[in-house]
Structure formats: structure tokens, C-alpha cells
Design a protein around this motif. Structure first.
Motif, PDB file in Angstrom:
ATOM      1  N   ALA A  20      37.632  86.248  18.563  1.00 14.07           N
ATOM      2  CA  ALA A  20      38.177  87.011  19.649  1.00 14.07           C
ATOM      3  C   ALA A  20      39.018  86.565  20.909  1.00 14.07           C
ATOM      4  CB  ALA A  20      36.930  88.043  20.078  1.00 14.07           C
ATOM      5  N   PRO A  21      39.963  87.091  21.255  1.00 12.76           N
ATOM      6  CA  PRO A  21      40.816  86.429  22.410  1.00 12.76           C
ATOM      7  C   PRO A  21      39.753  86.222  23.741  1.00 12.76           C
ATOM      8  CG  PRO A  21      41.304  88.652  21.976  1.00 12.76           C
ATOM      9  CD  PRO A  21      40.350  88.530  20.811  1.00 12.76           C
ATOM     10  N   GLY A  22      39.869  85.195  24.301  1.00 16.78           N
ATOM     11  CA  GLY A  22      38.994  84.939  25.441  1.00 16.78           C
ATOM     12  C   GLY A  22      37.671  84.645  25.515  1.00 16.78           C
ATOM     13  N   ARG A  23      37.343  84.327  24.080  1.00 17.28           N
ATOM     14  CA  ARG A  23      36.027  83.574  23.897  1.00 17.28           C
ATOM     15  C   ARG A  23      35.803  82.368  24.366  1.00 17.28           C
ATOM     16  NH1 ARG A  23      33.402  81.815  18.880  1.00 17.28           N
ATOM     17  NH2 ARG A  23      30.979  81.906  19.284  1.00 17.28           N
ATOM     18  N   MET A  24      36.907  81.318  23.964  1.00 19.85           N
ATOM     19  CA  MET A  24      36.694  79.911  24.331  1.00 19.85           C
ATOM     20  C   MET A  24      36.783  79.347  25.918  1.00 19.85           C
ATOM     21  SD  MET A  24      35.596  79.079  21.371  1.00 19.85           S
ATOM     22  CE  MET A  24      35.632  77.228  20.996  1.00 19.85           C
ATOM     23  N   GLU A  25      37.942  80.385  26.475  1.00 16.86           N
ATOM     24  CA  GLU A  25      38.116  79.925  27.732  1.00 16.86           C
ATOM     25  C   GLU A  25      37.234  79.905  28.841  1.00 16.86           C
ATOM     26  OE1 GLU A  25      39.666  82.174  25.756  1.00 16.86           O
ATOM     27  OE2 GLU A  25      41.637  81.703  25.807  1.00 16.86           O
ATOM     28  N   PRO A  26      35.908  80.942  29.002  1.00 18.73           N
ATOM     29  CA  PRO A  26      34.888  80.799  29.686  1.00 18.73           C
ATOM     30  C   PRO A  26      34.025  79.260  29.634  1.00 18.73           C
ATOM     31  CG  PRO A  26      34.546  82.463  28.381  1.00 18.73           C
ATOM     32  CD  PRO A  26      35.931  82.102  27.990  1.00 18.73           C
ATOM     33  N   MET A  27      33.911  79.071  28.556  1.00 20.75           N
ATOM     34  CA  MET A  27      33.235  77.723  28.067  1.00 20.75           C
ATOM     35  C   MET A  27      34.147  76.274  28.508  1.00 20.75           C
ATOM     36  SD  MET A  27      31.416  78.693  24.460  1.00 20.75           S
ATOM     37  CE  MET A  27      32.443  79.721  23.630  1.00 20.75           C
ATOM     38  N   VAL A  28      35.314  76.501  28.312  1.00 27.02           N
ATOM     39  CA  VAL A  28      36.054  75.508  28.472  1.00 27.02           C
ATOM     40  C   VAL A  28      35.925  75.285  30.221  1.00 27.02           C
ATOM     41  CG1 VAL A  28      38.454  74.664  28.936  1.00 27.02           C
ATOM     42  CG2 VAL A  28      37.488  75.412  26.585  1.00 27.02           C
ATOM     43  N   LYS A  29      36.153  76.271  30.778  1.00 27.66           N
ATOM     44  CA  LYS A  29      36.076  76.542  32.452  1.00 27.66           C
ATOM     45  C   LYS A  29      34.861  75.963  32.787  1.00 27.66           C
ATOM     46  CE  LYS A  29      37.706  79.365  36.102  1.00 27.66           C
ATOM     47  NZ  LYS A  29      36.945  80.338  36.692  1.00 27.66           N
ATOM     48  N   ALA A  30      33.630  76.415  32.388  1.00 24.92           N
ATOM     49  CA  ALA A  30      32.231  75.937  32.603  1.00 24.92           C
ATOM     50  C   ALA A  30      32.204  74.451  32.562  1.00 24.92           C
ATOM     51  CB  ALA A  30      31.365  76.808  31.758  1.00 24.92           C
ATOM     52  N   LEU A  31      32.689  73.806  31.302  1.00 24.14           N
ATOM     53  CA  LEU A  31      32.368  72.558  31.186  1.00 24.14           C
ATOM     54  C   LEU A  31      33.428  71.467  31.642  1.00 24.14           C
ATOM     55  CD1 LEU A  31      31.259  73.078  27.358  1.00 24.14           C
ATOM     56  CD2 LEU A  31      29.936  73.130  29.398  1.00 24.14           C
ATOM     57  N   GLU A  32      34.853  71.896  31.770  1.00 22.63           N
ATOM     58  CA  GLU A  32      35.704  70.824  31.842  1.00 22.63           C
ATOM     59  C   GLU A  32      35.506  69.918  33.114  1.00 22.63           C
ATOM     60  OE1 GLU A  32      39.410  72.732  31.702  1.00 22.63           O
ATOM     61  OE2 GLU A  32      38.905  74.019  33.477  1.00 22.63           O
ATOM     62  N   LYS A  33      34.893  70.540  34.253  1.00 24.91           N
ATOM     63  CA  LYS A  33      34.493  69.671  35.403  1.00 24.91           C
ATOM     64  C   LYS A  33      33.546  68.595  35.142  1.00 24.91           C
ATOM     65  CE  LYS A  33      36.538  72.295  38.940  1.00 24.91           C
ATOM     66  NZ  LYS A  33      36.577  74.006  38.650  1.00 24.91           N
ATOM     67  N   GLU A  34      32.726  68.888  34.535  1.00 25.00           N
ATOM     68  CA  GLU A  34      31.267  68.082  34.235  1.00 25.00           C
ATOM     69  C   GLU A  34      31.325  66.970  33.112  1.00 25.00           C
ATOM     70  OE1 GLU A  34      26.853  69.006  34.450  1.00 25.00           O
ATOM     71  OE2 GLU A  34      28.145  70.646  35.257  1.00 25.00           O
ATOM     72  N   PHE A  35      32.129  67.302  31.939  1.00 21.83           N
ATOM     73  CA  PHE A  35      32.138  66.481  30.855  1.00 21.83           C
ATOM     74  C   PHE A  35      33.543  66.226  30.718  1.00 21.83           C
ATOM     75  CE2 PHE A  35      28.631  69.621  30.606  1.00 21.83           C
ATOM     76  CZ  PHE A  35      27.570  68.672  30.620  1.00 21.83           C
ATOM     77  N   GLU A  36      33.590  65.085  29.728  1.00 21.59           N
ATOM     78  CA  GLU A  36      35.031  64.466  29.299  1.00 21.59           C
ATOM     79  C   GLU A  36      35.209  65.167  28.012  1.00 21.59           C
ATOM     80  OE1 GLU A  36      36.826  60.363  27.524  1.00 21.59           O
ATOM     81  OE2 GLU A  36      35.321  60.379  29.283  1.00 21.59           O
ATOM     82  N   PHE A  37      36.435  65.760  27.797  1.00 22.28           N
ATOM     83  CA  PHE A  37      36.957  66.389  26.815  1.00 22.28           C
ATOM     84  C   PHE A  37      37.555  65.382  25.687  1.00 22.28           C
ATOM     85  CE2 PHE A  37      36.880  71.175  26.980  1.00 22.28           C
ATOM     86  CZ  PHE A  37      35.792  71.251  27.940  1.00 22.28           C
ATOM     87  N   VAL A  38      37.285  65.350  24.367  1.00 22.33           N
ATOM     88  CA  VAL A  38      37.953  64.841  23.394  1.00 22.33           C
ATOM     89  C   VAL A  38      38.483  65.617  22.155  1.00 22.33           C
ATOM     90  CG1 VAL A  38      37.670  62.787  21.886  1.00 22.33           C
ATOM     91  CG2 VAL A  38      36.128  62.826  23.738  1.00 22.33           C
ATOM     92  N   GLU A  39      39.880  65.443  21.728  1.00 19.33           N
ATOM     93  CA  GLU A  39      40.484  66.295  20.928  1.00 19.33           C
ATOM     94  C   GLU A  39      40.153  65.664  19.244  1.00 19.33           C
ATOM     95  OE1 GLU A  39      44.445  67.689  21.723  1.00 19.33           O
ATOM     96  OE2 GLU A  39      44.937  66.806  19.878  1.00 19.33           O
ATOM     97  N   PRO A  40      39.538  66.465  18.359  1.00 18.39           N
ATOM     98  CA  PRO A  40      39.411  66.018  17.231  1.00 18.39           C
ATOM     99  C   PRO A  40      40.831  66.138  16.265  1.00 18.39           C
ATOM    100  CG  PRO A  40      38.962  68.378  17.376  1.00 18.39           C
ATOM    101  CD  PRO A  40      39.268  67.860  18.688  1.00 18.39           C
ATOM    102  N   GLY A  41      40.747  65.636  15.137  1.00 19.94           N
ATOM    103  CA  GLY A  41      41.859  65.533  14.336  1.00 19.94           C
ATOM    104  C   GLY A  41      41.264  66.402  13.049  1.00 19.94           C
TER     105      GLY A  41
END
Ligand SMILES: [Zn+2]
Length: 251
Positions: A20-41
Motif C-alpha cells: 500500500a502507498p504510504g506504508r514505508m514512509e513512516p518507518m523511514v522517518k522514524a528510523l533515519e535519524k537514529e540509524f545508518e541506512f544501507v542500500e542493498p543490491g
């Protein structure tokens, strides 16, 4: 603690609630300040074939968008598992989810079994011999259970309970299993929250589950632990629940 995420996980690849649209955004927002993000292949077909039959893979491929996002999700689970094996806990903030994907079939918004593909990769490389899979999603991970049917070194646990306390006791008990394990893998679904479909767990319960898993991993398997997202459908609560869980799970 690293968070594995790819921009393509924002894509609405089907009409099901996991996409569903808008499902990932709140999780990214909640985590991006506290944790380092890494992109998978994307993962390779060889990695997928350790779990799924050719016909199943071909049938997923018929929808190219689902296939492309699916191999990125599986790649994210593998990356999380590899990081955990090397000593850094990781969370795969991925979709589509995977625990209803069996070797030759799938349902329940799942296509490829991300956590099983990751575990099978570590097994095939000889990095681990045994694993504990804790699945605290509301739904039983039949795909994961089917994949490891006949693998006594892989323990799959899906705690149940009609009261929160009872459920949490079962989580603690499965972490204390007498069977040895070299890594803890967690299918983290947040649909058992009191404001989600299951109507049971409180936000702070996810912190407790994360903390117990961390402690068990330190005691039993050199702190090796990773998790991947499964279900969770109330967008207003996903961010805080995922964050609470990761705060418990991280060092
Ligand atoms: Zn679920």
C-alpha cells in the motif's frame, strides 16, 4: 545497528496491503535519524533457487515489477544476515514480505521467502550450521516453516497467545530453547499491535522482544542477530513500533 533500505521499496507494486502507498514512509522517518541506512543490491537467481523451485521463480517473473522489487528485498535480507554474521546487527526494512512464500507456492502478499533465502545462503557458505528463527508476526510463517521442514538445525518459532503476557512469555521461552543456534533471525511483523489487525501488543512490548533477542544472541551466538520486516498495516503506528523494537535490539 544498520537499516537496509532501497528507494524501490516505496513502489506500489500490487494492490495488497503490504504494498500500500504510504506504508514505508513512516518507518523511514522514524528510523533515519537514529540509524545508518544501507542500500542493498538485487540477489542472484542462484540465491533464490536455494529456496524456491524454477516454476515458482518463473511465475513471479511474469510480473516484472514484482520480480525486481522482490529480488531487492531478498538481497536486503541477505545483506542484513551477512552484516549480522560479521558482528553488526541489521534490520531489513524491505517489502514485499516473505514468510508466506514456500518453495513452490506463495500467498499472503509474499513472493520470495527473504529470511529463508538469507539463512540458506549462510548455511551454503558454511558460515552457520544452525539458526533460530523467531517470527512474531500475527500470522504463522508457513512458507518459512515449509522451507525448513526436515532441517533439524533450523528452529522456527511462531509464538501465539490471546493475552499479551502469554505471548511475551512464549517469546522468552523460544529464545531459551535447548537447541543450539549460530544466529538469531527475526521475522518482524507488526500486525499483532493493539492498533493493528491482531489487537494485542503494546509499543513497549516490541522493545522488550528486541531486548530479549539481543540478550539471547549475546549469550548464545556472539551477538549475531538480524531481522526483516514482514506484516504491519496501521501506518499511524508502524513507525513507533519498528523504532521501539530496534531500540531494544540494538547495542
Ligand atoms: Zn502478518
Amino acid at each position: 545497528m544498520k537499516v537496509i533500505f532501497h528507494q524501490r521499496f516505496y513502489e506500489v507494486y500490487t494492490t495488497d496491503p503490504a504494498a500500500a502507498p504510504g506504508r514505508m514512509e513512516p518507518m523511514v522517518k522514524a528510523l533515519e535519524k537514529e540509524f545508518e541506512f544501507v542500500e542493498p543490491g538485487p540477489t542472484s537467481e542462484r540465491d533464490i533457487e536455494r529456496v524456491h523451485g524454477r516454476n515458482h521463480i518463473q511465475s513471479v517473473k511474469r510480473d516484472l515489477q514484482v520480480y525486481e522489487v522482490g529480488i531487492l528485498a531478498a538481497g536486503g535480507a541477505i545483506l542484513a544476515a551477512e552484516m549480522a554474521f560479521e558482528g553488526e546487527p541489521a534490520f531489513g526494512l524491505i517489502r514485499p514480505p516473505g514468510h508466506h512464500a514456500s518453495p513452490h507456492s506463495c500467498w499472503g502478499f509474499c513472493y520470495f521467502n527473504n529470511i529463508a533465502i538469507a539463512i540458506k545462503k549462510l548455511l551454503s557458505e558454511g558460515k552457520i550450521k544452525a539458526a533460530l528463527i523467531l517470527d512474531f508476526d500475527l500470522h504463522y510463517g508457513d512458507g518459512t516453516s515449509n522451507t525448513f521442514d526436515g532441517f533439524p538445525s533450523i528452529s522456527y518459532f511462531h509464538p501465539e497467545g490471546t493475552r499479551g503476557e502469554e505471548f511475551l512469555q512464549q517469546v522468552e521461552r523460544c529464545l531459551q530453547t535447548e537447541r543450539p543456534y549460530d544466529i538469531i533471525a527475526i521475522s518482524a511483523g507488526f500486525d499483532r499491535h493493539e492498533e493493528d489487525w491482531g489487537g494485542l501488543l503494546k509499543t513497549e512490548d516490541y522493545f522488550a522482544i528486541g531486548k530479549w533477542a539481543k540478550e539471547a544472541s549475546i549469550e548464545r551466538c556472539q551477538g549475531r542477530r538480524f531481522c526483516v520486516l514482514e506484516g504491519g498495516y496501521n501506518h499511524s503506528f508502524l513507525g513507533r513500533n519498528v523504532k521501539s523494537f530496534l531500540q531494544g535490539l540494538s547495542d
